[in-house]
Design an enzyme around this catalytic site. Sequence first.
Site, short mmCIF file in Angstrom:
data_model
loop_
_atom_site.label_atom_id
_atom_site.label_comp_id
_atom_site.label_asym_id
_atom_site.label_seq_id
_atom_site.Cartn_x
_atom_site.Cartn_y
_atom_site.Cartn_z
N SER A 40 0.80 -1.22 0.00
CA SER A 40 0.00 0.00 0.00
C SER A 40 0.84 1.28 0.00
O SER A 40 0.33 2.33 -0.36
CB SER A 40 -0.93 0.01 1.22
OG SER A 40 -0.17 -0.10 2.41
N ASP A 322 -3.58 8.07 7.77
CA ASP A 322 -4.41 7.16 8.57
C ASP A 322 -3.49 6.52 9.60
O ASP A 322 -2.42 7.06 9.91
CB ASP A 322 -5.16 6.15 7.67
CG ASP A 322 -4.24 5.20 6.93
OD1 ASP A 322 -3.03 5.12 7.26
OD2 ASP A 322 -4.71 4.52 5.99
N HIS A 325 -0.45 4.85 7.14
CA HIS A 325 0.14 5.43 5.94
C HIS A 325 0.46 6.89 6.14
O HIS A 325 -0.35 7.64 6.67
CB HIS A 325 -0.84 5.26 4.76
CG HIS A 325 -1.19 3.83 4.52
ND1 HIS A 325 -2.41 3.30 4.87
CD2 HIS A 325 -0.46 2.82 4.01
CE1 HIS A 325 -2.43 2.01 4.56
NE2 HIS A 325 -1.26 1.69 4.03
#
Length: 348
Positions: A40, A322, A325
């Site tokens: 991610s 978040d 991240h």
Amino acid sequence: MEAKTKPWLALSLFLLATNCMQQCVHGESQVPCMFVLGDSLSDNGNNNNLQTNASSNYRPYGIDYPTGPTGRFTNGKNIIDFISEYLGFTEPIPPNANTSGSDILKGANYASGAAGILFKSGKHLGDNIHLGEQIRNHRATITKIVRRLGGSGRAREYLKKCLYYVNIGSNDYINNYFLPQFYPTSRTYTLERYTDILIKQYSDDIKKLHRSGARKFAIVGLGLIGCTPNAISRRGTNGEVCVAELNNAAFLFSNKLKSQVDQFKNTFPDSKFSFVNSTAGALDESLGFTVANVPCCPTRPDGQCVENGTPCQNRNAHVFYDEYHVSSAACNFIAMGSVSQFQNLVES
Ligand SMILES: *[C@@H]1O[C@H](CO)[C@@H](O)[C@H](O)[C@H]1NC(C)=O
Ligand SMILES: *[C@@H]1O[C@H](CO)[C@@H](O)[C@H](O)[C@H]1NC(C)=O
Ligand SMILES: *[C@@H]1O[C@H](CO)[C@@H](O)[C@H](O)[C@H]1NC(C)=O
């Protein structure tokens, strides 16, 4: 994300400036193509159509990205976007899931949120594309390149010039080894043995890329996975700044990976390798970051942003967007630090 000095930052800004003076004025990127493999931290849309909770094509992800939510796991451009800009690319490297309308010769991004080196990592969140499958997807790209260039010899010559950026491994810890309720690995293996298994699989995968023609590798070590807001708030014991158990796993992995990269330099004299240390720079107040361990968006129990949650206003002051991240502002600095560590790959 603590530490104090960041000498690489000054150095990298200088290098970027000089490189751009030489090349960017001609509208030429420093490498003609870039292929991205990872999780991610690099994903820019490959999970959008997968059955998984590890997707980010919803607000408030992308709130600062020109086209809104895209599947990038941050508020704006991600690390890969900034790296490709610093290398002189004028368009973002497209997600492999949607290369329609893009020039395949410029590269593709195969990264997938929650993915790991191991097939199983992150699968409790739903589907993802693990490293081995990303490499298989790259083979399909090579077939297209062979067709475009009119022969496999020409394709090989071309691929030699491409940068392969590989950044993966966090999910094999945070979404596997350290989730005993979903994965048995920590009951089966010591951390040392598990890490050796990861490095072995990773090495075999890098060798596959080499066999398929890759010659320039930027291989990225793990960040401080014990210093994310998720680790601190959901695993931290009182008073701990970061979760040492997680950081120690990351250090172990990165040290072994760096040794492996050094070995590759000897094994493959026809190739260039750079190990990128992603903990080398600090994201601190001198760069404008005043909030290091609180996410910017309201988060779900799994640590991702709540859909349509209202994010913080001062996004450039937050290291994290978040619970896992980093913010786009942080991505920018990490990208600068990274590019400065693989200059040897982009000089002709
Ligand atoms: C695919 O990419 C094109 C060009 O960037 C974009 O216009 C289109 O919306 C994308 N399609 C999907 C399904 O994401
Ligand atoms: C995704 O999250 C929802 C809500 O928390 C949950 O009900 C669902 O089972 C999850 N899906 C997967 C594939 O984990
Ligand atoms: C990365 O950089 C940090 C800070 O300079 C250093 O402590 C660490 O040993 C480095 N990691 C590797 C694998 O070289």
